[in-house]
Design a protein around this motif. Structure first.
Motif, PDB file in Angstrom:
ATOM      1  N   ALA A   1      28.111  58.134  46.549  1.00  8.62           N
ATOM      2  CA  ALA A   1      29.584  57.602  45.712  1.00  8.62           C
ATOM      3  C   ALA A   1      29.245  56.512  44.812  1.00  8.62           C
ATOM      4  CB  ALA A   1      30.300  56.791  47.528  1.00  8.62           C
ATOM      5  N   ARG A   2      30.873  56.161  43.761  1.00 10.04           N
ATOM      6  CA  ARG A   2      30.938  55.089  43.317  1.00 10.04           C
ATOM      7  C   ARG A   2      32.349  54.016  43.782  1.00 10.04           C
ATOM      8  NH1 ARG A   2      26.784  54.792  39.268  1.00 10.04           N
ATOM      9  NH2 ARG A   2      25.671  57.031  38.420  1.00 10.04           N
ATOM     10  N   GLY A   3      33.021  54.223  45.265  1.00 11.49           N
ATOM     11  CA  GLY A   3      33.594  53.556  45.228  1.00 11.49           C
ATOM     12  C   GLY A   3      33.712  52.037  44.688  1.00 11.49           C
ATOM     13  N   SER A   4      34.397  51.591  44.475  1.00  9.66           N
ATOM     14  CA  SER A   4      35.226  49.925  44.531  1.00  9.66           C
ATOM     15  C   SER A   4      35.757  49.104  45.782  1.00  9.66           C
ATOM     16  CB  SER A   4      36.460  49.844  43.614  1.00  9.66           C
ATOM     17  OG  SER A   4      38.001  50.047  44.073  1.00  9.66           O
ATOM     18  N   PHE A   5      34.951  48.071  45.531  1.00 12.86           N
ATOM     19  CA  PHE A   5      34.754  47.233  46.686  1.00 12.86           C
ATOM     20  C   PHE A   5      36.128  46.875  47.280  1.00 12.86           C
ATOM     21  CE2 PHE A   5      36.689  43.030  48.394  1.00 12.86           C
ATOM     22  CZ  PHE A   5      35.447  42.748  49.360  1.00 12.86           C
TER      23      PHE A   5
ATOM     24  N   HIS B   1      39.467  38.078  46.136  1.00 14.01           N
ATOM     25  CA  HIS B   1      40.900  38.932  45.902  1.00 14.01           C
ATOM     26  C   HIS B   1      41.167  40.032  44.380  1.00 14.01           C
ATOM     27  CE1 HIS B   1      42.650  34.952  47.339  1.00 14.01           C
ATOM     28  NE2 HIS B   1      41.938  34.248  47.292  1.00 14.01           N
ATOM     29  N   LYS B   2      41.681  40.875  44.533  1.00 16.61           N
ATOM     30  CA  LYS B   2      42.036  41.517  43.689  1.00 16.61           C
ATOM     31  C   LYS B   2      42.726  41.007  42.107  1.00 16.61           C
ATOM     32  CE  LYS B   2      43.532  45.749  45.180  1.00 16.61           C
ATOM     33  NZ  LYS B   2      44.288  46.863  45.582  1.00 16.61           N
ATOM     34  N   ARG B   3      42.891  41.445  41.615  1.00 14.89           N
ATOM     35  CA  ARG B   3      43.283  41.423  40.225  1.00 14.89           C
ATOM     36  C   ARG B   3      43.218  42.147  39.183  1.00 14.89           C
ATOM     37  NH1 ARG B   3      39.865  39.670  35.995  1.00 14.89           N
ATOM     38  NH2 ARG B   3      37.969  39.513  36.850  1.00 14.89           N
ATOM     39  N   LEU B   4      43.844  42.823  37.923  1.00 15.25           N
ATOM     40  CA  LEU B   4      43.860  43.579  37.364  1.00 15.25           C
ATOM     41  C   LEU B   4      44.563  45.154  37.132  1.00 15.25           C
ATOM     42  CD1 LEU B   4      41.209  42.482  34.566  1.00 15.25           C
ATOM     43  CD2 LEU B   4      43.379  41.745  34.476  1.00 15.25           C
ATOM     44  N   HIS B   5      45.271  44.735  38.954  1.00 16.97           N
ATOM     45  CA  HIS B   5      45.599  46.042  39.269  1.00 16.97           C
ATOM     46  C   HIS B   5      47.338  46.563  39.337  1.00 16.97           C
ATOM     47  CE1 HIS B   5      46.959  42.894  41.964  1.00 16.97           C
ATOM     48  NE2 HIS B   5      46.922  43.414  42.242  1.00 16.97           N
ATOM     49  N   ARG B   6      48.245  46.026  38.065  1.00 12.68           N
ATOM     50  CA  ARG B   6      49.435  46.240  38.176  1.00 12.68           C
ATOM     51  C   ARG B   6      48.990  46.640  36.561  1.00 12.68           C
ATOM     52  NH1 ARG B   6      52.313  45.853  42.416  1.00 12.68           N
ATOM     53  NH2 ARG B   6      51.502  43.815  44.087  1.00 12.68           N
ATOM     54  N   TYR B   7      50.353  47.276  36.427  1.00 11.87           N
ATOM     55  CA  TYR B   7      50.678  47.564  34.935  1.00 11.87           C
ATOM     56  C   TYR B   7      51.975  46.666  34.169  1.00 11.87           C
ATOM     57  CZ  TYR B   7      48.744  52.578  34.985  1.00 11.87           C
ATOM     58  OH  TYR B   7      48.245  53.155  35.310  1.00 11.87           O
ATOM     59  N   GLY B   8      50.953  45.932  33.425  1.00 10.14           N
ATOM     60  CA  GLY B   8      52.951  45.086  32.582  1.00 10.14           C
ATOM     61  C   GLY B   8      53.265  44.255  33.130  1.00 10.14           C
TER      62      GLY B   8
ATOM     63  N   PRO C   1      50.358  50.155  41.619  1.00 10.45           N
ATOM     64  CA  PRO C   1      49.388  48.707  42.407  1.00 10.45           C
ATOM     65  C   PRO C   1      48.835  49.612  43.433  1.00 10.45           C
ATOM     66  CG  PRO C   1      52.254  49.546  43.348  1.00 10.45           C
ATOM     67  CD  PRO C   1      51.941  50.158  41.939  1.00 10.45           C
ATOM     68  N   SER C   2      49.047  50.896  43.679  1.00  9.86           N
ATOM     69  CA  SER C   2      47.526  51.777  44.597  1.00  9.86           C
ATOM     70  C   SER C   2      46.391  51.760  43.537  1.00  9.86           C
ATOM     71  CB  SER C   2      48.100  53.299  44.587  1.00  9.86           C
ATOM     72  OG  SER C   2      47.984  53.427  43.628  1.00  9.86           O
ATOM     73  N   THR C   3      46.065  51.367  42.718  1.00 12.49           N
ATOM     74  CA  THR C   3      44.988  51.442  42.375  1.00 12.49           C
ATOM     75  C   THR C   3      45.109  50.086  42.022  1.00 12.49           C
ATOM     76  OG1 THR C   3      46.133  50.431  39.969  1.00 12.49           O
ATOM     77  CG2 THR C   3      45.691  52.272  39.523  1.00 12.49           C
ATOM     78  N   HIS C   4      42.743  50.038  41.689  1.00 11.72           N
ATOM     79  CA  HIS C   4      42.046  49.104  42.718  1.00 11.72           C
ATOM     80  C   HIS C   4      41.766  48.077  41.832  1.00 11.72           C
ATOM     81  CE1 HIS C   4      41.625  51.885  46.083  1.00 11.72           C
ATOM     82  NE2 HIS C   4      41.048  52.489  45.538  1.00 11.72           N
ATOM     83  N   GLY C   5      41.393  47.850  40.511  1.00 10.94           N
ATOM     84  CA  GLY C   5      41.364  46.856  39.826  1.00 10.94           C
ATOM     85  C   GLY C   5      40.106  45.741  40.025  1.00 10.94           C
ATOM     86  N   ARG C   6      40.037  44.618  39.814  1.00 10.27           N
ATOM     87  CA  ARG C   6      39.029  43.851  39.938  1.00 10.27           C
ATOM     88  C   ARG C   6      38.847  43.304  40.813  1.00 10.27           C
ATOM     89  NH1 ARG C   6      36.705  42.338  33.994  1.00 10.27           N
ATOM     90  NH2 ARG C   6      34.640  43.443  35.203  1.00 10.27           N
TER      91      ARG C   6
END
Length: 299
Positions: free
Chosen positions: A247-251, A154-161, A140-145
């Motif tokens: 930098a190319r940091g995510s939102f 809202h954050k989405r697509l930031h978790r595995y399976g 869950p530490s990943t940043h998703g979309r």
């Protein structure tokens, strides 16, 4: 005074092109849904530097198959293992796309648990792999979309399976992740040829504003697995301009840094990943975590 015991350090300029540009035409659109994709230029740099055409490259946690696709495009054989069925399918489709675009080097994705490689990989692969390129899951530490709407951002697509799947390393907690990754490296080592390399790309992350030094912890995992650290490099996640690093940091990275600065903690955007490079000693070394393979009597 320079510490001669420290591994050499180099900087890889791997984000001159944006991630979407690096993946354009080589990866299915569905690949973008993966929560922690490796930057293609990082895999490509490692493959070009540590292998020769015709060599075999392995990724025991291959995700969407970035390592394998970049290997095929450099005339290296690629083989990967992926735990989640969805990503294993997408990785194979990405390899199929590479073959359709004129790359004829073999590539293959196998479904299975990287902690049990002997039950997944063909035995004839042992002792033949020139390079392993991989990365541990960040969960869950990943940043998703980002999704925006009337309800806000809202954050989405930031978790595995499935988060209830305790067999997935991303869902079992930090310390068990380290134990599991040590098992993976230990299981991987017999497939390396003598002098073969393991390249691990990763970054620290913050938990409740406290820095978790994952690179140093994974370095210890590699040592426990019987591998020797030879380099610790930096793969840039920002573009090198004439007089600065862009930098190319995510939102979510930018939002997190802004909130922490407002709270008085002077954080900065992450602009690089650590890259640890290990090699397999030319002679087997027996350790508590990485037992030497059984001896076979000569005929």
């Amino acid at each position: 005074m320079t510490d001669t015991h420290l591994p050499p350090l180099s900087v890889w300029a791997t984000a001159q092109a944006a991630p979407v540009t690096q993946r354009k035409g080589r990866y299915l659109r569905e690949s973008t849904a993966h929560p922690a994709k490796m930057l293609p230029a990082i895999a490509a740099h490692a493959i070009a530097h540590y292998t020769q055409p015709g060599d075999t490259v392995l990724d025991p946690m291959c995700g969407i198959g970035t390592t394998l696709v970049e290997a095929l495009h450099q005339q290296r054989r690629g083989i990967g293992v992926e735990y989640e069925h969805q990503w294993a399918q997408i990785a194979q489709h990405n390899l199929d796309r590479a073959h359709r675009t004129g790359t004829h080097t073999p590539g293959r994705v196998l479904r299975g648990d990287a902690r049990q490689l002997d039950s997944v990989l063909p035995s004839e692969l042992r002792g033949t792999v020139a390079l392993v390129v991989t990365s541990p899951p960040y969960g869950p530490s990943t940043h998703g979309r980002v999704t925006t709407g009337d309800a806000g951002v809202h954050k989405r697509l930031h978790r595995y399976g499935n988060t209830l799947d305790r067999g997935n390393l991303a869902n079992i907690g930090h310390h068990r992740l380290l134990s599991g990754f040590t098992r993976i490296l230990t299981a991987t080592a017999p497939y390396l040829r003598p002098g073969g390399h393991v390249v691990i790309t990763l970054r620290p992350w913050r938990e409740n504003a406290e820095l978790i030094d994952l690179p140093s912890q994974i370095q210890a995992c590699g040592t426990h697995a019987g591998l020797t650290l030879t380099e610790r490099c930096v793969a840039l996640l920002g573009r090198v301009a004439d007089d600065k690093l862009v930098a190319r940091g995510s939102f979510f990275q930018r939002d997190f840094v802004r909130k922490q600065r407002n709270a008085g903690l002077p954080l900065h955007l992450i602009t690089h990943e650590d890259v640890l490079i290990f090699h397999k000693p030319s002679t087997e070394v027996t350790t508590d975590c990485a037992p030497a393979p059984p001896q076979v009597d000569a005929p």
